[in-house]
Structure formats: structure tokens, C-alpha cells
Design an enzyme around this catalytic site. Structure first.
Site, PDB file in Angstrom:
ATOM      1  N   CYS A   1     -24.053  -3.072 -13.087  1.00 15.42           N
ATOM      2  CA  CYS A   1     -23.882  -3.013 -14.539  1.00 15.42           C
ATOM      3  C   CYS A   1     -24.371  -1.636 -14.984  1.00 15.42           C
ATOM      4  CB  CYS A   1     -24.717  -4.136 -15.151  1.00 15.42           C
ATOM      5  SG  CYS A   1     -24.560  -4.230 -16.917  1.00 15.42           S
TER       6      CYS A   1
ATOM      7  N   HIS B   1     -28.344  -1.434 -13.752  1.00 18.80           N
ATOM      8  CA  HIS B   1     -28.964  -2.430 -12.872  1.00 18.80           C
ATOM      9  C   HIS B   1     -27.894  -3.091 -12.016  1.00 18.80           C
ATOM     10  CE1 HIS B   1     -31.977  -1.958 -16.074  1.00 18.80           C
ATOM     11  NE2 HIS B   1     -32.867  -2.270 -15.142  1.00 18.80           N
TER      12      HIS B   1
ATOM     13  N   CYS C   1     -29.090   7.258  -9.320  1.00 16.69           N
ATOM     14  CA  CYS C   1     -28.335   8.210  -8.503  1.00 16.69           C
ATOM     15  C   CYS C   1     -29.265   8.777  -7.435  1.00 16.69           C
ATOM     16  CB  CYS C   1     -27.791   9.329  -9.394  1.00 16.69           C
ATOM     17  SG  CYS C   1     -27.054  10.682  -8.458  1.00 16.69           S
TER      18      CYS C   1
ATOM     19  N   CYS D   1     -19.431  -8.320 -20.035  1.00 18.03           N
ATOM     20  CA  CYS D   1     -20.836  -8.119 -20.405  1.00 18.03           C
ATOM     21  C   CYS D   1     -20.996  -6.940 -21.371  1.00 18.03           C
ATOM     22  CB  CYS D   1     -21.703  -7.901 -19.165  1.00 18.03           C
ATOM     23  SG  CYS D   1     -21.401  -6.338 -18.331  1.00 18.03           S
TER      24      CYS D   1
ATOM     25  N   ASP E   1     -24.563 -11.712  -9.617  1.00 16.51           N
ATOM     26  CA  ASP E   1     -23.585 -12.644 -10.203  1.00 16.51           C
ATOM     27  C   ASP E   1     -22.192 -12.033 -10.273  1.00 16.51           C
ATOM     28  OD1 ASP E   1     -23.917 -10.740 -12.140  1.00 16.51           O
ATOM     29  OD2 ASP E   1     -24.729 -12.085 -13.665  1.00 16.51           O
TER      30      ASP E   1
ATOM     31  N   CYS F   1     -29.857  12.951  -8.095  1.00 21.54           N
ATOM     32  CA  CYS F   1     -30.637  13.502  -9.204  1.00 21.54           C
ATOM     33  C   CYS F   1     -31.645  12.506  -9.769  1.00 21.54           C
ATOM     34  CB  CYS F   1     -29.720  14.002 -10.320  1.00 21.54           C
ATOM     35  SG  CYS F   1     -28.902  12.712 -11.254  1.00 21.54           S
TER      36      CYS F   1
ATOM     37  N   ARG G   1     -22.825  -7.243  -9.005  1.00 18.84           N
ATOM     38  CA  ARG G   1     -22.342  -6.659 -10.263  1.00 18.84           C
ATOM     39  C   ARG G   1     -23.226  -5.473 -10.612  1.00 18.84           C
ATOM     40  NH1 ARG G   1     -23.815  -7.726 -15.837  1.00 18.84           N
ATOM     41  NH2 ARG G   1     -25.049  -9.499 -15.114  1.00 18.84           N
TER      42      ARG G   1
ATOM     43  N   HIS H   1     -31.159   7.472 -14.065  1.00 18.53           N
ATOM     44  CA  HIS H   1     -31.013   6.021 -14.233  1.00 18.53           C
ATOM     45  C   HIS H   1     -29.563   5.704 -14.567  1.00 18.53           C
ATOM     46  CE1 HIS H   1     -31.845   1.932 -15.688  1.00 18.53           C
ATOM     47  NE2 HIS H   1     -31.098   2.232 -16.739  1.00 18.53           N
TER      48      HIS H   1
ATOM     49  N   CYS I   1     -21.685  10.614 -11.269  1.00 18.55           N
ATOM     50  CA  CYS I   1     -22.913  10.715 -12.056  1.00 18.55           C
ATOM     51  C   CYS I   1     -22.759  11.831 -13.103  1.00 18.55           C
ATOM     52  CB  CYS I   1     -24.075  11.028 -11.124  1.00 18.55           C
ATOM     53  SG  CYS I   1     -25.616  11.371 -11.997  1.00 18.55           S
TER      54      CYS I   1
ATOM     55  N   CYS J   1     -25.366  14.894 -12.139  1.00 16.55           N
ATOM     56  CA  CYS J   1     -25.198  15.842 -11.024  1.00 16.55           C
ATOM     57  C   CYS J   1     -23.793  15.870 -10.445  1.00 16.55           C
ATOM     58  CB  CYS J   1     -26.197  15.514  -9.920  1.00 16.55           C
ATOM     59  SG  CYS J   1     -25.825  13.960  -9.074  1.00 16.55           S
TER      60      CYS J   1
HETATM   61 FE    FE Z   1     -26.882  12.209 -10.244  1.00 19.41          FE
END
Ligand code: FE
Length: 154
Positions: free
Chosen positions: A139, A125, A116, A85, A129, A119, A137, A122, A67, A70
Site C-alpha cells: 500500500c 506499508h 526504498c 483502499c 490481505d 535512498c 498488498r 518511506h 522511487c 532516487c
Molecule cells: Fe529511493
């Protein structure tokens, strides 16, 4: 003197604050200072980078992805696959508790957001598939990740 000694023992034995809670409770000014604008937009504002523009969508070196907020380890290169993708895609997370899922009904879609666990940044998603073995997956935005190359098993 004896009272002071007992007091010091009590203070030193007091439970320390959970680090993960502390990471989550950083305020937005902390994140703005720590992160680049692109990282901040993705991790703290749930942004999405444009496809085929991130550092890692076409990156297949051996190593670990953590991440960018953090530093918690999230994925390994062995679970990364070419999904076409435009974003880095993984079929599994590296540690069961590293990533949490939340329902995301934004933009008129039903998606599963992944964040995560440490922390609450975001990441992207997860979709159903993906390839075998588990058909997932993840993504993930490149801006949410930092990469640590595996210098031993290169
Ligand atoms: Fe994090």
C-alpha cells in the site's frame, strides 16, 4: 615524476564510494530542494497522503513505478491491482532488493513499513490481505512514486 605517476594510479584505483550509501546520506536540505512538499512529507517524514487523493490510486496504464526520491525502479503495472483502499496497491515488488521492510509500531498499530532500499525514503506499508499469487498488498503513497509509461507495449 615517477612517484607522482604511482600516486595518480593509486588514486584512480581507489574504490569509489557506493552510490546507494551516498543517496542515503543526503541531508535534509538536499531533499527539501529536490522534492515537492508532498513528496518530502511522505518520503522523508513518513507521512501518509489522504486516501483517494494521490495521482496513482486509480491509474492503470502499463509501465514502471520508481522511487520519487532516487529513481530506483520499485513496481511494475502488471503487479498493480484495484484494492479500493484509496492508495496505489501492488502484490509484489519488481526487484527483490529494491524495497526493505521495517517494523512500525506507531499509532498503536503493528505494521510493516516499506522503504526504498537505495535512498531509505518511506513508501508506505505492506499487508497480508492482498490477492493471489502471494497474498501481499503493498500500500504505497502516490507521492513516493514517479511513473514511466511503457511506450513500446502500449
Ligand atoms: Fe529511493
Amino acid at each position: 615524476m615517477k612517484k607522482l605517476f604511482i600516486l595518480l594510479i593509486l588514486i584512480s584505483c581507489a574504490p569509489s564510494k557506493d552510490k546507494s550509501t551516498m543517496e542515503t546520506k543526503k541531508d535534509e536540505s538536499f531533499w527539501k530542494e529536490k522534492l515537492s512538499p508532498a513528496q518530502y512529507h511522505v518520503l522523508r517524514e513518513k507521512g501518509t497522503e489522504r486516501p483517494f487523493t494521490g495521482l496513482f490510486f486509480n491509474h492503470f496504464e502499463k509501465g514502471d513505478y520508481a522511487c520519487a526520491g532516487c529513481g530506483q525502479k520499485l513496481f511494475t503495472s502488471t503487479a498493480k491491482f484495484e484494492s479500493s483502499c484509496g492508495w496505489p496497491s501492488f502484490y509484489e515488488k519488481s526487484i527483490p532488493n529494491a524495497i526493505e521492510e521495517r517494523m512500525d509500531r506507531s499509532y498503536g498499530m503493528n505494521r510493516t513499513e516499506v522503504i526504498c532500499s537505495k535512498c531509505e525514503g518511506h513508501l508506505g506499508h505492506v499487508f497480508n490481505d492482498g490477492p493471489k499469487p502471494n497474498g501481499l498488498r503493498y500500500c504505497i503513497n502516490s507521492a513516493a512514486l514517479i511513473f514511466f509509461p511503457d511506450t513500446i507495449n502500449k
